[in-house]
Design an enzyme around this catalytic site. Sequence first.
Site, PDB file in Angstrom:
ATOM      1  N   GLY A  51     101.715  28.083 -70.140  1.00  0.00           N
ATOM      2  CA  GLY A  51     102.983  27.741 -71.365  1.00  0.00           C
ATOM      3  C   GLY A  51     103.810  29.167 -71.765  1.00  0.00           C
ATOM      4  CB  CYS A  78      97.367  31.233 -67.641  1.00  0.00           C
ATOM      5  SG  CYS A  78      98.948  32.210 -67.675  1.00  0.00           S
ATOM      6  CE1 TYR A  79      99.178  29.895 -76.231  1.00  0.00           C
ATOM      7  CE2 TYR A  79      99.471  27.598 -75.944  1.00  0.00           C
ATOM      8  CZ  TYR A  79      99.606  29.047 -76.196  1.00  0.00           C
ATOM      9  OH  TYR A  79      99.326  28.055 -77.589  1.00  0.00           O
ATOM     10  CG  HIS A 164     100.284  29.838 -62.980  1.00  0.00           C
ATOM     11  ND1 HIS A 164      99.736  28.645 -64.017  1.00  0.00           N
ATOM     12  CD2 HIS A 164     100.056  31.565 -63.932  1.00  0.00           C
ATOM     13  CE1 HIS A 164     100.345  29.135 -65.138  1.00  0.00           C
ATOM     14  NE2 HIS A 164     100.440  30.640 -64.826  1.00  0.00           N
ATOM     15  CD  GLU A 166      99.122  26.045 -62.085  1.00  0.00           C
ATOM     16  OE1 GLU A 166      98.197  26.063 -62.010  1.00  0.00           O
ATOM     17  OE2 GLU A 166      99.509  26.397 -62.986  1.00  0.00           O
ATOM     18  CB  SER A 217     121.175   3.568 -54.893  1.00  0.00           C
ATOM     19  OG  SER A 217     120.671   4.270 -54.474  1.00  0.00           O
ATOM     20  N   GLY A 218     120.733   2.518 -52.297  1.00  0.00           N
ATOM     21  CA  GLY A 218     120.078   3.417 -50.946  1.00  0.00           C
ATOM     22  C   GLY A 218     119.419   4.444 -50.683  1.00  0.00           C
ATOM     23  N   GLY A 219     119.022   4.289 -51.798  1.00  0.00           N
ATOM     24  CA  GLY A 219     118.196   5.819 -52.003  1.00  0.00           C
ATOM     25  C   GLY A 219     116.997   6.007 -51.729  1.00  0.00           C
ATOM     26  CB  VAL A 220     113.296   6.850 -51.508  1.00  0.00           C
ATOM     27  CG1 VAL A 220     113.565   8.394 -52.053  1.00  0.00           C
ATOM     28  CG2 VAL A 220     112.313   6.833 -50.750  1.00  0.00           C
ATOM     29  CG  ASP A 221     113.287   6.737 -56.173  1.00  0.00           C
ATOM     30  OD1 ASP A 221     112.354   7.132 -55.441  1.00  0.00           O
ATOM     31  OD2 ASP A 221     114.122   7.552 -56.558  1.00  0.00           O
ATOM     32  CB  SER A 222     117.261   1.396 -55.563  1.00  0.00           C
ATOM     33  OG  SER A 222     117.744   1.877 -54.619  1.00  0.00           O
ATOM     34  CB  SER A 223     114.870   1.309 -50.160  1.00  0.00           C
ATOM     35  OG  SER A 223     116.948   1.922 -49.976  1.00  0.00           O
ATOM     36  CE  LYS A 359     113.246  10.711 -54.888  1.00  0.00           C
ATOM     37  NZ  LYS A 359     114.074  10.785 -55.613  1.00  0.00           N
TER      38      LYS A 359
END
Length: 503
Positions: A51, A78-79, A164, A166, A217-223, A359
């Site tokens: 942080g 870290c923090y 870090h 990550e 929408s045709g994007g990956v999420d809604s498809s 995603k």
Amino acid sequence: MVLVLDFGSQYTRLIARRLRELRAFSLILPGTAPLEEVLRHNPQALILSGGPNSVFDPHAPRPDPRVLRLGLPTLGICYGMQLLAQELGGKVERAGRAEYGKALLTRHTGPLFRGLEGEVQVWMSHQDAVTELPPGWRVSGETEENPVAAMEAPDGKTFAVQFHPEVAHTPKGMQMLENFLELAGVRRDWTPEHILVEWVRAVRERVGGERVLLALSGGVDSSTLALLLAKAGVDHLAVFVDHGLLRLGEREEVEGALRALGVNLRVVEAKGRFLKALKGVEDPEEKRKIIGRAFVEVFSGVAREEGPFRFLAQGTLYPDVIESAGGHGAAKIKSHHNVGGLPEDLGFELLEPFRLLFKDEVRELALLLGLPDPIRLRHPFPGPGLAVRILGEVTEERLSILRQADDLFTSLLREWGLYGQVAQALAVLTPLRSVGVAGDERKYGYVLALRAVTTEDFMTADWARLPLEFLDEVARRITRRVPEIGRVVYDITSKPPATIEWE
Ligand code: XMP
């Protein structure tokens, strides 16, 4: 599951994602979450994020001390390490100077570093440092600058690192996180197959015999969401509004793929309506508003015609949820959403099956559900479509020019194997015209801008260092095939200060 307590680090989300990549389910809570909230999630382990604060700041966020006394395996980063030191009886001091950037662990011991040999590169970013360990703890890693770069508790399950693990600049960080999960005894069953089975069951249970409407929408999420509804066998209708601001062949591609996979799809032809509403409009926010409004009208019309529907399904992702919870105060620079603003009388209940997913996880689900790669791996595309990539007024002629140029750029990125290496690539049609020569004649052609960026989260982005030979080929091909374009330029601005889109 693992709870990541967020103390405001820009990497908190990355920690949660890394754990998921290691197939451990993780969630993020504010670092100050009270014991009761922590217990509600029944965590098997805790991670205290980094942080921006100093533990000496009286207003710095601190964990509920009862949480630290739970005896859960804990990793402080870290923090988070400084908090552990301070809360458990050690000492933190302001270091002479900040340590920032790459460092080498010259010595490391103990189970957190199992499997790592020799000097280990790590990424540091801190000002304060632990100078005295809590009783019973021991030092498990040091760098040249920092004699307490890592420490471990006597229980063998609680650790803290000043660096870090990550981030990609700590190349063996994933090994350390994996070691931690193992030592903490965290179950690693968070696989796409598991998510699919659970999610199908959950959707079926929640929806029952009711009907679900989805804006596609045709994007990956809604498809992927449409495919999930189809897979769950629930009564659904996916509505794809063709607003005429789509890319070349996009509608046909989405239509073909989703119908073939069992999605009940209705495509609404609304090009005329959108273009008419956009006539003469040049202001980007005005364009967005008009498109948003027209979308809501068209979509509500279909909902009334085909209704009633009990649920409205949306592809909201975990980062949206974290953001709207206010954890990461990213200012809204553009008004993003499409489906918001639906009339109340439609009375939808929201169904957001992806609200805990990142995603990458949706893409993994999409793979299992059979979504073809061109859609599954597609770069994000804004809801208002090409309208915000045509600076100034949107006309049929300009749309057609941009569509061809965009298609050539994207196809060449794919041909050169570069598409997957950038997070987003786009072409922007400017209203500028510049002088050129065609044969013996002078001509005025449009200036087209190409942009490609790399980014983890789209909040910040770096311009992609595409090979010059590639850019050369794109420029040649576009000016040859799209005669209206006279000049091609490449955008070398990062975000900030620029945004990814030009409008
Ligand atoms: P910016 O341009 O703000 O974009 O750096 C960040 C990401 O958001 C996308 N974007 C939009 N998406 N409606 C959307 O659905 C919009 O109005 C919109 N504007 C930007 C952009 O493509 C990038 O991925």
